[in-house]
Motif scaffolding. Structure first.
Motif, mmCIF file in Angstrom:
data_model
loop_
_atom_site.group_PDB
_atom_site.id
_atom_site.type_symbol
_atom_site.label_atom_id
_atom_site.label_comp_id
_atom_site.label_asym_id
_atom_site.label_seq_id
_atom_site.Cartn_x
_atom_site.Cartn_y
_atom_site.Cartn_z
ATOM 1 N N CYS A 1 0.626 -1.101 -0.031
ATOM 2 C CA CYS A 1 0.004 0.023 0.003
ATOM 3 C C CYS A 1 0.819 1.241 0.102
ATOM 4 O O CYS A 1 0.596 2.126 -0.704
ATOM 5 N N LEU A 2 1.908 1.422 0.806
ATOM 6 C CA LEU A 2 2.656 2.404 0.825
ATOM 7 C C LEU A 2 3.712 2.419 -0.445
ATOM 8 O O LEU A 2 3.892 3.628 -0.820
ATOM 9 N N GLN A 3 3.980 1.608 -0.779
ATOM 10 C CA GLN A 3 4.605 1.691 -2.282
ATOM 11 C C GLN A 3 3.624 2.185 -3.551
ATOM 12 O O GLN A 3 4.244 3.048 -4.154
ATOM 13 N N GLY A 4 2.414 1.694 -3.262
ATOM 14 C CA GLY A 4 1.376 2.193 -4.407
ATOM 15 C C GLY A 4 1.367 3.561 -4.348
ATOM 16 O O GLY A 4 1.380 4.480 -5.426
ATOM 17 N N LEU A 5 1.026 4.095 -3.051
ATOM 18 C CA LEU A 5 0.731 5.355 -2.910
ATOM 19 C C LEU A 5 1.894 6.270 -3.091
ATOM 20 O O LEU A 5 1.919 7.440 -4.015
ATOM 21 N N GLY A 6 3.340 5.958 -2.759
ATOM 22 C CA GLY A 6 4.391 6.743 -3.042
ATOM 23 C C GLY A 6 4.721 6.704 -4.689
ATOM 24 O O GLY A 6 5.067 7.659 -5.144
ATOM 25 N N GLU A 7 4.560 5.526 -5.137
ATOM 26 C CA GLU A 7 4.876 5.692 -6.608
ATOM 27 C C GLU A 7 4.039 6.449 -7.636
ATOM 28 O O GLU A 7 4.089 6.720 -8.532
ATOM 29 N N GLY A 8 2.621 6.024 -7.076
ATOM 30 C CA GLY A 8 1.552 6.844 -7.844
ATOM 31 C C GLY A 8 1.764 8.452 -7.894
ATOM 32 O O GLY A 8 1.725 9.131 -8.987
ATOM 33 N N VAL A 9 2.425 8.907 -6.765
ATOM 34 C CA VAL A 9 2.388 10.227 -6.597
ATOM 35 C C VAL A 9 3.949 10.679 -7.616
ATOM 36 O O VAL A 9 3.889 11.743 -8.457
ATOM 37 N N VAL A 10 4.955 9.860 -7.293
ATOM 38 C CA VAL A 10 6.076 10.191 -8.163
ATOM 39 C C VAL A 10 5.916 9.973 -9.835
ATOM 40 O O VAL A 10 6.254 10.708 -10.545
#
Length: 475
Positions: free
Chosen positions: A114-123
């Motif tokens: 979940c944290l990976q997805g949230l961070g990568e979506g913004v990046v």
């Protein structure tokens, strides 16, 4: 259009642009390689940690959070500035990577994903938003070409690299392979990407209801992909209501997340985003099901089937590079129209190859699908960036990768619904499988046909003036 068509490949690697080019490529590489690293390493993780029923959620939750992060990225960039927003989101991705890699149970892996997805979506979204901010229009097609190359490399190198790390070291090492890339990316962002350039007049606030509606809609789409036909249809109807509601609510918001007229074909921006969504939906059918079908129908192993599946990515990259030097604005519009048509014809070609057992026909179809994306996406996205008013350019640019991810999710769910309604899930013979996949590919070709119709209308709205001359860094 002379100003926007005179760039060369060498220019994006000159001292003026080389570092920024590398930053944007690293941002895309994080997203591309992580998708393959996770899908390859997770089966081994499940065997060690247990919780096999949760493996699909490791991919689903990542996608949902990535789309939610991408949807809110423009507001985050507006409030924090590009540099801080990228550093914060990269840190979130890094924490998620470490949590997943050190997990002692599958629920912990899910938290990390979940944290990976949230961070990568913004990046990913902010990297797209930075393209018109840091590059003149003449170089934008080259940047999209480079990103297509990264995806092609990831489609081959990602599974191989993750497989080797998982077999020779551990599945945890496959996750930790992200760490040095994130650290290099963050260091370069800290020194190169501009910070907050002006005060925010209207504080964006937190668009909680809209983000929850988008996340809930994509979650229902993901559930529909694995549900029985009647339930899947109901879930997709609920997803459509939530996603349309989110768009309508955003239009009424004082500080919207999306550009004006998003996904409505009365403007270049709205039509361009709609074409992007429809093309991604259509392409998802071959991308999700082809490798599995080659194993089921032709008895091929995963490696050979995966290689044939990757032909689409290679064709995408090659065609994007070839058309990156197009100088005519009229030709750009032709490419945007031709892309969806090639995808539709390619899907029918792949279907014909599967039904007839003709590898050559299947490969031609794969090349057509990849080429359709390669020739159209770069100029389609550039046209959206050029047409967006200055106040909407961040929102329009940041929404591009989010729209592609949403299209892939919706397309996969619609494909599953069409195939399972025709008996694919219960098919036991090759003949039954062949009959069941016909509606799926016909649906994909129809969606591509709709994208072609929207492209005819949208390119008719385009004008020959160099709208991109208003880019911040245009000369």
């Amino acid at each position: 259009m002379s100003e926007s068509s005179s760039g060369t490949w060498a220019e994006i690697f000159t001292p003026r642009y080389a570092t920024v080019t590398l930053i944007l490529c690293l941002g895309v590489a994080l997203f591309a390689f992580n998708a393959f690293l996770a899908s390859t390493a997770l089966p081994t993780a499940v065997q060690q940690l247990g919780g096999v029923a949760l493996i699909s959620w490791a991919l689903t939750l990542y996608l949902v959070l990535a789309i939610m992060g991408g949807a809110g990225a423009a507001l985050m960039k507006q409030r924090l500035g590009s540099r801080t927003a990228l550093l914060v989101s990269a840190a979130v991705f890094l924490v998620g990577t470490l949590v997943a890699a050190q997990a002692s149970s599958m629920p912990q892996v899910l938290v990390g994903r979940c944290l990976q997805g949230l961070g990568e979506g913004v990046v990913a979204a902010i990297c797209f938003a930075l393209i018109p901010e840091l590059f003149p229009p003449r170089l934008v097609p080259k940047i999209f070409g480079m990103q297509a190359v990264i995806w092609a490399v990831a489609s081959f190198g990602g599974p191989v690299g993750a497989g080797l790390l998982t077999e020779l070291v551990s599945w945890r090492a496959a996750f930790l392979a992200n760490v040095p890339v994130v650290l290099i990316f963050a260091a370069m962002v800290a020194f190169v990407v501009p910070g907050k350039t002006q005060a925010v007049v209207d504080s964006p606030g937190f668009p909680g209801v809209r983000l929850l509606a988008i996340g809930g809609g994509i979650m229902l789409v993901a559930l529909a992909a694995v549900a029985q036909p009647l339930l899947a249809a109901a879930l997709l109807a609920g997803a459509a209501a939530l996603l349309v509601g989110a768009v309508l609510l955003d239009r009424r918001s004082r500080v919207p997340m999306m550009p004006a007229g998003a996904f409505w074909p009365t403007s270049v921006v709205g039509g361009g985003l709609l074409i992007n969504l429809l093309m991604s939906m259509a392409g998802a059918i071959s991308g999700v099901y082809l490798v599995l079908l080659l194993q089921q129908l032709w008895g091929w192993g995963p490696a050979i089937a995966g290689g044939v599946g990757a032909v689409m990515a290679v064709a995408w990259s090659f065609s994007a590079i070839v058309v990156a030097n197009v100088k005519s604005y009229a030709t750009r519009k032709v490419l945007i129209r031709t892309g969806p048509a090639l995808i539709g014809l390619g899907l029918l070609g792949v279907l014909a190859g599967l039904l007839s057992g003709q590898l050559a026909m299947l490969l031609v179809g794969q090349v057509a699908i990849g080429s359709g994306f390669g020739i159209a996406f770069g100029y389609l996205n550039l046209s959206v960036m050029e047409a967006a008013p200055a106040g909407d350019r961040d929102r329009a640019s940041a929404l591009v990768p989010t729209t592609q991810s949403a299209g892939n999710a919706i397309g996969a769910a619609l494909a599953g619904l069409a195939a399972n309604s025709a008996g694919y899930a219960s098919a036991t013979t090759s003949g039954d499988i062949r009959s069941a996949i016909v509606p799926m590919f016909v649906l994909g070709a129809s969606v591509a046909g709709l994208a072609f119709i929207v492209a005819l209308r949208t390119t008719g709205l385009m004008r020959g003036q160099a709208g991109g001359a208003s880019f911040a860094s245009a000369e």
